[in-house]
Write a protein that holds these residues in place. Structure first.
Motif, PDB file in Angstrom:
ATOM      1  N   VAL A  16       0.836  -1.204   0.000  1.00 43.80           N
ATOM      2  CA  VAL A  16       0.000   0.000   0.000  1.00 43.80           C
ATOM      3  C   VAL A  16       0.871   1.255   0.000  1.00 43.80           C
ATOM      4  O   VAL A  16       0.613   2.217  -0.732  1.00 43.80           O
ATOM      5  N   VAL A  17       1.916   1.252   0.816  1.00 43.70           N
ATOM      6  CA  VAL A  17       2.802   2.414   0.908  1.00 43.70           C
ATOM      7  C   VAL A  17       3.469   2.698  -0.433  1.00 43.70           C
ATOM      8  O   VAL A  17       3.670   3.856  -0.815  1.00 43.70           O
ATOM      9  N   LEU A  18       3.810   1.649  -1.181  1.00 40.31           N
ATOM     10  CA  LEU A  18       4.470   1.808  -2.474  1.00 40.31           C
ATOM     11  C   LEU A  18       3.650   2.676  -3.412  1.00 40.31           C
ATOM     12  O   LEU A  18       4.203   3.506  -4.144  1.00 40.31           O
ATOM     13  N   ALA A  19       2.342   2.500  -3.397  1.00 40.65           N
ATOM     14  CA  ALA A  19       1.468   3.289  -4.268  1.00 40.65           C
ATOM     15  C   ALA A  19       1.060   4.603  -3.622  1.00 40.65           C
ATOM     16  O   ALA A  19       0.901   5.622  -4.301  1.00 40.65           O
ATOM     17  N   ALA A  20       0.884   4.593  -2.307  1.00 39.88           N
ATOM     18  CA  ALA A  20       0.377   5.781  -1.621  1.00 39.88           C
ATOM     19  C   ALA A  20       1.403   6.907  -1.565  1.00 39.88           C
ATOM     20  O   ALA A  20       1.025   8.083  -1.560  1.00 39.88           O
ATOM     21  N   ALA A  21       2.693   6.571  -1.522  1.00 37.54           N
ATOM     22  CA  ALA A  21       3.720   7.596  -1.340  1.00 37.54           C
ATOM     23  C   ALA A  21       3.744   8.631  -2.468  1.00 37.54           C
ATOM     24  O   ALA A  21       3.633   9.839  -2.204  1.00 37.54           O
ATOM     25  N   SER A 134      -1.345  -1.843  -6.389  1.00 42.21           N
ATOM     26  CA  SER A 134      -0.264  -0.899  -6.102  1.00 42.21           C
ATOM     27  C   SER A 134       0.696  -0.762  -7.279  1.00 42.21           C
ATOM     28  O   SER A 134       1.120   0.355  -7.620  1.00 42.21           O
ATOM     29  N   LEU A 135       1.040  -1.870  -7.900  1.00 46.20           N
ATOM     30  CA  LEU A 135       1.937  -1.807  -9.063  1.00 46.20           C
ATOM     31  C   LEU A 135       1.268  -1.102 -10.238  1.00 46.20           C
ATOM     32  O   LEU A 135       1.925  -0.379 -10.998  1.00 46.20           O
ATOM     33  N   LEU A 136      -0.055  -1.307 -10.386  1.00 50.86           N
ATOM     34  CA  LEU A 136      -0.795  -0.603 -11.437  1.00 50.86           C
ATOM     35  C   LEU A 136      -0.752   0.902 -11.209  1.00 50.86           C
ATOM     36  O   LEU A 136      -0.487   1.686 -12.140  1.00 50.86           O
ATOM     37  N   LEU A 172      -5.284  11.324 -11.906  1.00 53.55           N
ATOM     38  CA  LEU A 172      -4.849  11.320 -10.512  1.00 53.55           C
ATOM     39  C   LEU A 172      -5.963  10.835  -9.585  1.00 53.55           C
ATOM     40  O   LEU A 172      -5.717  10.031  -8.676  1.00 53.55           O
ATOM     41  N   THR A 173      -7.185  11.287  -9.819  1.00 53.17           N
ATOM     42  CA  THR A 173      -8.296  10.867  -8.964  1.00 53.17           C
ATOM     43  C   THR A 173      -8.617   9.385  -9.140  1.00 53.17           C
ATOM     44  O   THR A 173      -8.974   8.704  -8.176  1.00 53.17           O
ATOM     45  N   LEU A 174      -8.464   8.876 -10.355  1.00 50.35           N
ATOM     46  CA  LEU A 174      -8.681   7.443 -10.583  1.00 50.35           C
ATOM     47  C   LEU A 174      -7.619   6.623  -9.847  1.00 50.35           C
ATOM     48  O   LEU A 174      -7.919   5.578  -9.260  1.00 50.35           O
ATOM     49  N   ALA A 175      -6.369   7.084  -9.894  1.00 47.88           N
ATOM     50  CA  ALA A 175      -5.304   6.381  -9.184  1.00 47.88           C
ATOM     51  C   ALA A 175      -5.553   6.404  -7.676  1.00 47.88           C
ATOM     52  O   ALA A 175      -5.337   5.403  -6.982  1.00 47.88           O
ATOM     53  N   LEU A 176      -6.039   7.522  -7.169  1.00 45.02           N
ATOM     54  CA  LEU A 176      -6.358   7.605  -5.743  1.00 45.02           C
ATOM     55  C   LEU A 176      -7.491   6.650  -5.368  1.00 45.02           C
ATOM     56  O   LEU A 176      -7.474   6.043  -4.294  1.00 45.02           O
ATOM     57  N   ALA A 177      -8.453   6.495  -6.271  1.00 47.15           N
ATOM     58  CA  ALA A 177      -9.555   5.568  -6.017  1.00 47.15           C
ATOM     59  C   ALA A 177      -9.050   4.131  -5.911  1.00 47.15           C
ATOM     60  O   ALA A 177      -9.514   3.354  -5.067  1.00 47.15           O
ATOM     61  N   ILE A 178      -8.091   3.776  -6.750  1.00 45.50           N
ATOM     62  CA  ILE A 178      -7.530   2.424  -6.695  1.00 45.50           C
ATOM     63  C   ILE A 178      -6.775   2.214  -5.387  1.00 45.50           C
ATOM     64  O   ILE A 178      -6.876   1.154  -4.758  1.00 45.50           O
ATOM     65  N   VAL A 179      -6.036   3.228  -4.955  1.00 45.03           N
ATOM     66  CA  VAL A 179      -5.307   3.125  -3.680  1.00 45.03           C
ATOM     67  C   VAL A 179      -6.269   2.924  -2.526  1.00 45.03           C
ATOM     68  O   VAL A 179      -6.030   2.107  -1.623  1.00 45.03           O
ATOM     69  N   LEU A 195      -2.536   7.777   5.724  1.00 40.26           N
ATOM     70  CA  LEU A 195      -1.417   7.069   5.104  1.00 40.26           C
ATOM     71  C   LEU A 195      -0.980   7.758   3.812  1.00 40.26           C
ATOM     72  O   LEU A 195       0.178   7.668   3.414  1.00 40.26           O
ATOM     73  N   LEU A 196      -1.912   8.449   3.161  1.00 37.21           N
ATOM     74  CA  LEU A 196      -1.571   9.209   1.956  1.00 37.21           C
ATOM     75  C   LEU A 196      -0.826  10.498   2.300  1.00 37.21           C
ATOM     76  O   LEU A 196       0.160  10.848   1.653  1.00 37.21           O
ATOM     77  N   ILE A 197      -1.301  11.196   3.325  1.00 36.82           N
ATOM     78  CA  ILE A 197      -0.847  12.564   3.562  1.00 36.82           C
ATOM     79  C   ILE A 197       0.378  12.650   4.462  1.00 36.82           C
ATOM     80  O   ILE A 197       1.334  13.383   4.162  1.00 36.82           O
ATOM     81  N   ILE A 198       0.394  11.906   5.575  1.00 38.16           N
ATOM     82  CA  ILE A 198       1.421  12.130   6.599  1.00 38.16           C
ATOM     83  C   ILE A 198       2.839  11.846   6.100  1.00 38.16           C
ATOM     84  O   ILE A 198       3.738  12.678   6.302  1.00 38.16           O
ATOM     85  N   PRO A 199       3.123  10.696   5.442  1.00 37.73           N
ATOM     86  CA  PRO A 199       4.500  10.488   4.965  1.00 37.73           C
ATOM     87  C   PRO A 199       4.959  11.551   3.979  1.00 37.73           C
ATOM     88  O   PRO A 199       6.109  12.015   4.038  1.00 37.73           O
TER      89      PRO A 199
END
Length: 268
Positions: A16-21, A134-136, A172-179, A195-199
């Protein structure tokens, strides 16, 4: 090795972190923090629909998250203020989701697991979905990185370069939806935005370039996952919230350090 639930949980968090960062960086730069929370709230409705229709939770959450992302993107181009749209859709979808769940009397549901995550219950199938999603997202972000960055910095310059800011915002919004769809099992609906914002926010003062900020955010997110897993194991605390607590602690510590450093840098 994957028979060990702690290993599966750790791999799920790192996935999850891999995509969220990198996405979190754009959320911080574009001041879209409310969008992440709004999409996560909509995920509750996706959970209810999935259970009612006896289909995969991931599919239902992804469908509702994508629908919300597309709707917000389209309506924002028609004169509606983004924060107003997000406020209406976030609270409405959360309310409809909770009401829908109450009608599922023949289905046993642990609502707390969806609100705060149940990372220790991640199975092999969940792990495949998390890493696949995440890889997508990571591939999509790398493919559109320069376009997304240019439209974030200056929309007029993006137009001059032949880019459509509305299209990049939709991507960008579609990618956020997948995350959101892949993260619901790890940290739950209420903690996905954290998890999206703090790191990303933690990494910003120490990063000279956007690319370094994204990599630093990924490293800090991974450290939060590992620290949260350890803390949860040691003190028998909820794993998802503990991961976010570790991330918040890192933010507080490094924010204090950043203030004491001369010549601070910000990527964007």
């Amino acid at each position: 090795m994957l028979d060990d639930f702690l290993v599966r949980a750790t791999l799920a968090g790192l996935g999850v972190v891999l995509a969220a960062a990198p996405l979190g960086c754009f959320v911080v730069w574009r001041r879209m923090a409310f969008f992440g929370a709004a999409t996560a709230h909509a995920a509750v409705l996706g959970v209810a629909l999935s259970l009612a229709l006896s289909m995969s939770i991931f599919v239902g959450v992804l469908a509702v998250s994508l629908l919300m992302a597309v709707t917000v993107s389209l309506l924002s181009d028609r004169g509606y203020a983004m924060d107003t749209l997000l406020g209406v859709m976030a609270h409405s979808s959360l309310a409809f989701g909770l009401v829908a769940v109450s009608f599922l009397s023949d289905v046993r549901i642990d609502l707390m697991a969806y609100l705060f995550g149940d990372i220790l219950a991640v199975g092999r199938g969940d792990l495949a979905i998390i890493w696949g999603g995440s890889l997508l997202v990571l591939g999509l972000t790398l493919w559109r990185w320069q376009a997304l960055l240019l439209t974030t910095v200056n929309a007029d310059l993006a137009y001059a370069e032949g880019l459509d800011p509305s299209r990049e915002r939709l991507i960008l919004t579609l990618a956020l939806a997948i995350v959101v769809a892949v993260a619901i099992k790890v940290v739950g609906v209420l903690l996905i935005a954290a998890l999206l914002i703090i790191p990303a926010a933690t990494a910003r003062p120490f990063s000279r370039t956007p690319e370094r900020m994204a990599m630093a955010a990924a490293g800090l997110g991974a450290l939060a996952v590992l620290g949260g897993m350890w803390g949860s194991w040691q003190w028998d605390t909820p794993t998802g919230p503990t991961i976010v607590c570790v991330s918040a602690t890192l933010f507080a510590l490094l924010a204090g350090l950043a203030r004491s450093l001369p010549g601070r840098h910000r990527a964007v």
